[in-house]
Design a protein around this motif. Structure first.
Motif, PDB file in Angstrom:
ATOM      1  N   ALA A 196       0.857  -1.211  -0.081  1.00 59.69           N
ATOM      2  CA  ALA A 196      -0.137  -0.012  -0.060  1.00 59.69           C
ATOM      3  C   ALA A 196       0.801   1.206   0.141  1.00 59.69           C
ATOM      4  CB  ALA A 196      -0.786  -0.007   1.336  1.00 59.69           C
ATOM      5  N   ALA A 197       0.876   1.856  -1.126  1.00 63.42           N
ATOM      6  CA  ALA A 197       1.915   3.006  -1.227  1.00 63.42           C
ATOM      7  C   ALA A 197       0.655   4.347  -1.244  1.00 63.42           C
ATOM      8  CB  ALA A 197       2.585   3.114  -2.347  1.00 63.42           C
ATOM      9  N   GLU A 198       0.800   4.975  -2.612  1.00 60.56           N
ATOM     10  CA  GLU A 198      -0.185   6.182  -2.288  1.00 60.56           C
ATOM     11  C   GLU A 198      -1.531   5.654  -2.894  1.00 60.56           C
ATOM     12  OE1 GLU A 198       2.933   9.553  -4.154  1.00 60.56           O
ATOM     13  OE2 GLU A 198       2.935   7.568  -5.021  1.00 60.56           O
ATOM     14  N   MET A 199      -2.603   5.620  -2.067  1.00 63.89           N
ATOM     15  CA  MET A 199      -3.935   4.937  -2.246  1.00 63.89           C
ATOM     16  C   MET A 199      -4.930   6.069  -2.621  1.00 63.89           C
ATOM     17  SD  MET A 199      -2.728   2.147  -1.852  1.00 63.89           S
ATOM     18  CE  MET A 199      -4.321   1.371  -2.453  1.00 63.89           C
ATOM     19  N   GLN A 200      -4.276   7.136  -3.434  1.00 68.89           N
ATOM     20  CA  GLN A 200      -5.509   8.304  -4.187  1.00 68.89           C
ATOM     21  C   GLN A 200      -6.540   7.438  -4.711  1.00 68.89           C
ATOM     22  OE1 GLN A 200      -2.062   8.809  -3.802  1.00 68.89           O
ATOM     23  NE2 GLN A 200      -1.918  10.870  -3.425  1.00 68.89           N
ATOM     24  N   ASN A 201      -7.515   8.176  -4.863  1.00 70.97           N
ATOM     25  CA  ASN A 201      -8.861   7.531  -5.480  1.00 70.97           C
ATOM     26  C   ASN A 201      -8.352   8.046  -7.183  1.00 70.97           C
ATOM     27  OD1 ASN A 201     -11.403   7.401  -6.989  1.00 70.97           O
ATOM     28  ND2 ASN A 201     -12.387   8.662  -5.490  1.00 70.97           N
ATOM     29  N   PRO A 202      -8.438   7.125  -7.936  1.00 68.14           N
ATOM     30  CA  PRO A 202      -8.095   7.358  -9.519  1.00 68.14           C
ATOM     31  C   PRO A 202      -9.134   8.118 -10.159  1.00 68.14           C
ATOM     32  CG  PRO A 202      -8.595   5.127  -9.222  1.00 68.14           C
ATOM     33  CD  PRO A 202      -8.368   5.566  -7.936  1.00 68.14           C
ATOM     34  N   ASP A 203     -10.376   8.136  -9.676  1.00 72.09           N
ATOM     35  CA  ASP A 203     -11.619   9.110  -9.990  1.00 72.09           C
ATOM     36  C   ASP A 203     -11.227  10.409 -10.049  1.00 72.09           C
ATOM     37  OD1 ASP A 203     -13.791   7.406 -10.855  1.00 72.09           O
ATOM     38  OD2 ASP A 203     -14.966   8.015  -9.224  1.00 72.09           O
ATOM     39  N   LEU A 204     -10.520  10.755  -8.814  1.00 70.19           N
ATOM     40  CA  LEU A 204     -10.026  12.167  -8.837  1.00 70.19           C
ATOM     41  C   LEU A 204      -8.797  12.655  -9.331  1.00 70.19           C
ATOM     42  CD1 LEU A 204     -11.889  11.286  -6.405  1.00 70.19           C
ATOM     43  CD2 LEU A 204     -10.308  12.874  -4.920  1.00 70.19           C
ATOM     44  N   THR A 205      -7.718  11.641  -9.806  1.00 68.55           N
ATOM     45  CA  THR A 205      -6.586  11.938 -10.071  1.00 68.55           C
ATOM     46  C   THR A 205      -6.400  12.009 -11.680  1.00 68.55           C
ATOM     47  OG1 THR A 205      -5.682   9.760  -9.892  1.00 68.55           O
ATOM     48  CG2 THR A 205      -5.246  11.614  -8.145  1.00 68.55           C
ATOM     49  N   LYS A 206      -7.059  10.843 -12.346  1.00 72.38           N
ATOM     50  CA  LYS A 206      -7.150  10.595 -13.687  1.00 72.38           C
ATOM     51  C   LYS A 206      -7.454  11.597 -14.700  1.00 72.38           C
ATOM     52  CE  LYS A 206      -8.234   6.288 -15.026  1.00 72.38           C
ATOM     53  NZ  LYS A 206      -8.825   4.752 -14.974  1.00 72.38           N
ATOM     54  N   PRO A 207      -8.609  12.221 -14.252  1.00 73.63           N
ATOM     55  CA  PRO A 207      -9.103  13.517 -15.026  1.00 73.63           C
ATOM     56  C   PRO A 207      -8.273  14.707 -15.056  1.00 73.63           C
ATOM     57  CG  PRO A 207     -10.952  12.528 -13.599  1.00 73.63           C
ATOM     58  CD  PRO A 207      -9.555  11.991 -13.102  1.00 73.63           C
TER      59      PRO A 207
END
Lengths: 512, 107
Positions: free
Chosen positions: A369-380
């Protein structure tokens, strides 16, 4: 003896009005382009509390869904609603009105003034909250006239507090000249403190302990409190512990940007293992500045503003009880001054170096478990799927080191990792969101070992160009609490052997 | 692109001349590489930084593009970028960079 993880808590606070008034992106836009289309579209892009509850990554954060279950839902997730619950096994999603009251009870210098009608309408609801104690409810102060609050914001440099778009309170500046005590800073710090208090209260509940059992608290958020003579003087930890009712605790703040939670966990584990303390809480509240950080990109792509919650978490590290998962301090990865900044240098420093020193391979760890950012927020926003990128890098390092065949790279992220679900609140996603699930999966025998990795962008502070990061391993309890690990007879035998060896060495020296 | 990076690129360009500048990017995917490339050629598309409305038209490449990769000793490239190359979609990044350069680069 290794310390163990007894409990974890995770909380979110839905603060739609703070996105507009306190998020750094809208605040910057108001300065550089006050008439921009973005600012016009922002209010309509903000989700309701019910929509925030029905958002699968948020339900995962508070423990109502596992990361594996989230991973089965097709991305993007923002256009799919699921069963909306305020409470989960790890914590809750608090609505903005109650959170503003929580900020008020966290203020001990009469700096938060709320509208009297707002207080009257909210205080019973606040008191009925799942983690609010009678002592906390009793701290709620009566409100003030709306005209007085408006005057504070218009003429006294106070920071407005809004609910449903209406001014319902103000955070006053704590000094007329000192910018370190400006209304903006006090607001930001009270938000962080309040999130930490909520996380600590849920932690006490989840652990099933008395609040007085916690001896030490480590705050690992990203804010700084102090005045002109000591700008980062600190101790958010003790300030939050006071409101949360941890009467026997003192504490400290550990900072290191997004890497701070991992640093704090290692510190907590070391303090308990050393015997200095038996019961240590690591805690953090959220960051207002990061609300709506990528909202320009979200709005441009016709999406809602998804960075609409503040995050908080807490973990309880205690002396080994023979049951709960252990923190193995023999396997601590660290990115050093001399590690280098290339991706392989960073990943080696954080992952493979520490494993290699312990005779282990990357494939010997079940979950990362590293940077568990939600991809919904980061991809766009053009930052890609951050957890996936981390898993690809760890897998690629295993291939480079000859520990894994290249075709296995394709399945490595799914087997050793998970999708991200944490809000982009800096320190909040940094490995630690998995600790709650990790504890449960290890106790259930589904996972034996997991590595938690924290990474931090130190260069943002302009004191060094260096990156930072540390990692540690959580493993199943050996079942040995240490209470009767070595019998008296065995101790005598060990001492006798040691004395014999010592005598032999002396004899050997005399012969020379 | 980070506002501070924009400011530094603008200052370096003013000091050295746009014709003497080469920007090398390291973003891990095409879209973000494209946004950075657009910022140093056409101007900041987010209109937030010092390059908003400033079309520098600089030469801009990604570290994994052949034009740059071929200039770097292979062992050094392998040490510094090799692992990331395994992870990145190099074709999509190169296509995006080529697209931005053809539209906005003046050199």
């Amino acid at each position: 003896m290794n310390s163990v993880i007894k409990a974890a808590s995770y909380v979110l606070m839905h603060t739609p009005d703070m996105i507009i008034h306190n998020g750094s992106t809208p605040a910057t836009e108001r300065i550089v382009a006050p008439d921009s289309e973005f600012l016009k579209k922002l209010p309509a892009s903000i989700r309701s509390y019910d929509d925030v509850l029905a958002y699968a990554p948020n339900q995962t954060y508070i423990g109502n869904m596992t990361p594996a279950e989230l991973g089965k839902i097709e991305q993007p997730w923002y256009d799919k609603k699921i069963d909306a619950k305020r409470e989960g096994k790890f914590g809750e999603i608090m609505p903005e009105d109650e959170f503003i009251l929580l900020m008020q009870i966290c203020d001990v210098f009469d700096l938060v003034l709320l509208d009297k009608d707002f207080v009257a309408a909210t205080k019973d609801k606040f008191a009925a909250g799942p983690a609010v104690t009678p002592e906390m409810a009793a701290r709620v102060k009566e409100g003030h006239d709306a005209a007085d609050i408006a005057k504070l914001v218009e003429k006294e440099h106070s920071e407005g507090l809004y609910f449903n778009g209406k001014l319902i309170g103000a955070v006053k500046r704590a000094h007329d000249i000192d910018i370190n005590l400006s209304a903006h800073v006090i607001h930001e710090n009270l938000v962080s403190k309040a999130g930490s208090v909520l996380a600590l209260r849920h932690l006490v509940q989840n652990a099933g302990i008395d609040a007085s059992e916690i001896q030490y608290v480590i705050d690992c958020s990203e804010e700084a409190c102090g005045d002109v003579n000591q700008r980062g003087g600190g101790n958010f930890a003790k300030a939050a512990a006071e409101i949360a009712g941890l009467s026997n605790a003192t504490g400290e703040d550990v900072r290191g940007f997004c890497a701070a939670p991992a640093h704090a966990m290692i510190t907590a584990a070391a303090l308990v293992k050393s015997g200095a303390y038996d019961c240590v809480a690591v805690t953090a509240g959220g960051a207002t500045a990061k609300l709506g950080m990528n909202s320009k990109d979200h709005i441009k792509k016709g999406m809602p503003t998804l960075e609409d919650v503040l995050g908080g978490f807490a973990v309880l590290v205690v002396a080994n009880d023979g049951v709960n998962p252990e923190i193995n301090l023999n396997i601590v990865g660290r990115h050093t001054v001399g590690s280098g900044s290339s991706p392989q240098a960073v990943t080696s420093a954080l992952v493979s170096n520490a494993l290699e020193q312990n005779g282990l391979k990357i494939t010997d760890i079940d979950k990362y478990a590293a940077e568990m950012q939600n991809p919904d927020l980061t991809k766009p926003a053009g930052a890609g799927d951050v957890p996936l990128a981390n898993y690809k890098m760890i897998g690629a390092l295993a291939v480079t080191r000859g520990e894994m065949e290249k075709p296995a790279l394709a399945t490595f992220p799914a087997e050793r990792g998970m999708v991200g679900w944490a809000p982009t609140q800096g320190h909040i996603p940094s490995g630690v969101p998995y600790i709650g699930f990790c504890r449960e999966e290890i106790l259930a025998g589904k996972v034996k070992t997991a590595m938690i990795i924290g990474k931090g962008s130190l260069f943002l502070g302009r004191m060094t160009n260096l990156f930072d990061g540390v990692s540690f391993v959580i493993q199943a309890n050996s079942g040995d609490s240490g209470a009767s690990a070595v019998g008296e007879a065995e101790v005598k035998k060990l001492i006798a052997q040691a004395m014999k060896d010592f005598a032999m060495s002396l004899m050997g020296q005399e012969e020379k | 692109m980070d506002l501070e990076s924009q400011k530094r690129i603008l200052e370096l360009t003013e000091q050295n001349g746009a014709e003497n500048m080469l920007v090398i990017l390291g973003s891990s995917e095409g879209e973000s590489a494209g946004l950075s490339a657009e910022t140093v050629t056409a101007g900041d598309p987010t209109y937030a930084g010092p390059l908003a409305g400033v079309s520098l038209g600089l030469r801009v490449y990604h570290i994994c593009e052949a034009e740059i990769k071929d200039e770097i000793p292979s062992d050094l490239y392998e040490e510094q970028v090799g692992m990331m190359e395994m992870v990145m979609d190099v074709d999509s990044i190169a296509a995006e960079m080529q697209n931005i350069r053809s539209q906005h680069s003046k050199f």
